[in-house]
Design a protein around this motif. Structure first.
Motif, short mmCIF file in Angstrom:
data_model
loop_
_atom_site.label_atom_id
_atom_site.label_comp_id
_atom_site.label_asym_id
_atom_site.label_seq_id
_atom_site.Cartn_x
_atom_site.Cartn_y
_atom_site.Cartn_z
N PHE A 30 -7.91 -1.32 -4.70
CA PHE A 30 -7.52 -2.39 -5.66
C PHE A 30 -8.32 -2.29 -7.02
O PHE A 30 -7.19 -2.23 -8.45
CB PHE A 30 -9.02 -3.82 -5.84
N GLU A 34 -5.17 -1.54 -10.30
CA GLU A 34 -5.81 -2.37 -11.72
C GLU A 34 -5.28 -1.32 -12.69
O GLU A 34 -4.93 -1.70 -14.34
CB GLU A 34 -6.87 -3.03 -11.42
N ILE A 52 -7.19 -7.60 -9.02
CA ILE A 52 -6.76 -8.05 -7.60
C ILE A 52 -7.44 -8.48 -6.88
O ILE A 52 -8.47 -7.73 -6.46
CB ILE A 52 -6.08 -7.08 -6.25
N GLN A 55 -7.31 -9.05 0.04
CA GLN A 55 -6.05 -8.40 0.25
C GLN A 55 -5.24 -9.43 0.22
O GLN A 55 -4.68 -10.36 0.91
CB GLN A 55 -6.20 -8.11 1.85
N ALA A 58 -2.81 -11.45 -6.10
CA ALA A 58 -3.02 -10.27 -6.83
C ALA A 58 -3.11 -11.96 -7.66
O ALA A 58 -2.36 -12.32 -8.00
CB ALA A 58 -2.03 -9.66 -7.37
N TYR A 90 1.88 -6.26 -7.19
CA TYR A 90 0.82 -5.98 -6.41
C TYR A 90 -0.31 -6.61 -5.18
O TYR A 90 -1.19 -5.97 -4.44
CB TYR A 90 -0.35 -6.19 -8.25
N ALA A 91 0.25 -7.76 -5.31
CA ALA A 91 -0.30 -8.46 -3.65
C ALA A 91 0.14 -7.56 -2.65
O ALA A 91 -1.24 -7.34 -1.60
CB ALA A 91 0.26 -9.88 -3.93
N SER A 94 -1.67 -4.54 -2.39
CA SER A 94 -2.97 -4.34 -2.85
C SER A 94 -3.15 -3.68 -0.28
O SER A 94 -4.30 -3.84 -0.38
CB SER A 94 -3.50 -5.48 -2.03
N HIS A 124 0.61 -13.68 -3.61
CA HIS A 124 -0.19 -13.48 -2.62
C HIS A 124 1.47 -13.03 -1.58
O HIS A 124 2.66 -12.92 -1.54
CB HIS A 124 -0.66 -14.62 -2.38
#
Length: 171
Positions: A30, A34, A52, A55, A58, A90-91, A94, A124
């Motif tokens: 995470f 970032e 983040i 899991q 974000a 990014y969600a 992750s 998400h």
């Protein structure tokens, strides 16, 4: 479900198998994502920060001011798209520790113009387990109102995360 997760985050689906084996390495992954966000040249154009949270979840905080206005005096749609796409991306990324994901499609719905203030894009993971991932994001203004929402599809690329200059584990 963690308290920081939005009510719209799915509770019934489990994370992809590749994410369940992250264990204690999840936090390092995470933080590296970032750092990747901070290092991307495009993000020098926006006052924003990625977090983040967990899991598949974000959050991006960013500021809207006159520098991002369209001709009618409100935030341009490119800002909505960028922040929603990044939050959903990014969600999903992750959950993937070895490869960079690529956006293959993104659908955006505007519900309210934004003129100023700090906004939050919450993304998400919704589904996907191997090659394709689906993520959703919503844009929330300072009053707690939704200004936009979007859904994206993201595909595993051939680009190793470890090959990207900004992706680095905490030392």
């Amino acid at each position: 479900m963690p308290p920081d997760r939005p009510a719209s985050a799915p509770a019934s689906e489990s994370a992809p198998e590749s994410a369940t084996s992250l264990g204690t390495g999840a936090a390092a992954h995470f933080r590296a994502l970032e750092a990747l966000y901070r290092e991307a040249p495009v993000n020098r154009l926006f006052a924003s920060a990625l977090e983040i949270v967990d899991q598949g979840f974000a959050r991006i905080r960013f500021t809207v001011d006159e520098s991002v206005y369209h001709a009618a005096g409100a935030a341009h749609g490119t800002l909505y798209f960028k922040m929603l796409d990044d939050a959903a991306f990014y969600a999903c990324n992750s959950l993937v520790t070895d490869r960079f994901l690529l956006t293959t499609a993104f659908s955006l719905h505007f519900t309210k113009p934004v003129r100023s203030g700090i906004l939050i894009a919450e993304g998400h993971w919704v589904s996907g387990r191997k090659r394709l991932y689906v993520g959703e994001a919503r844009l929330i203004d300072e009053a707690g109102d939704e200004a936009a929402r979007g859904t994206g599809t993201f595909m595993r690329s051939h680009i190793p995360l470890s090959s990207l200059p900004g992706y680095r584990a905490a030392e």
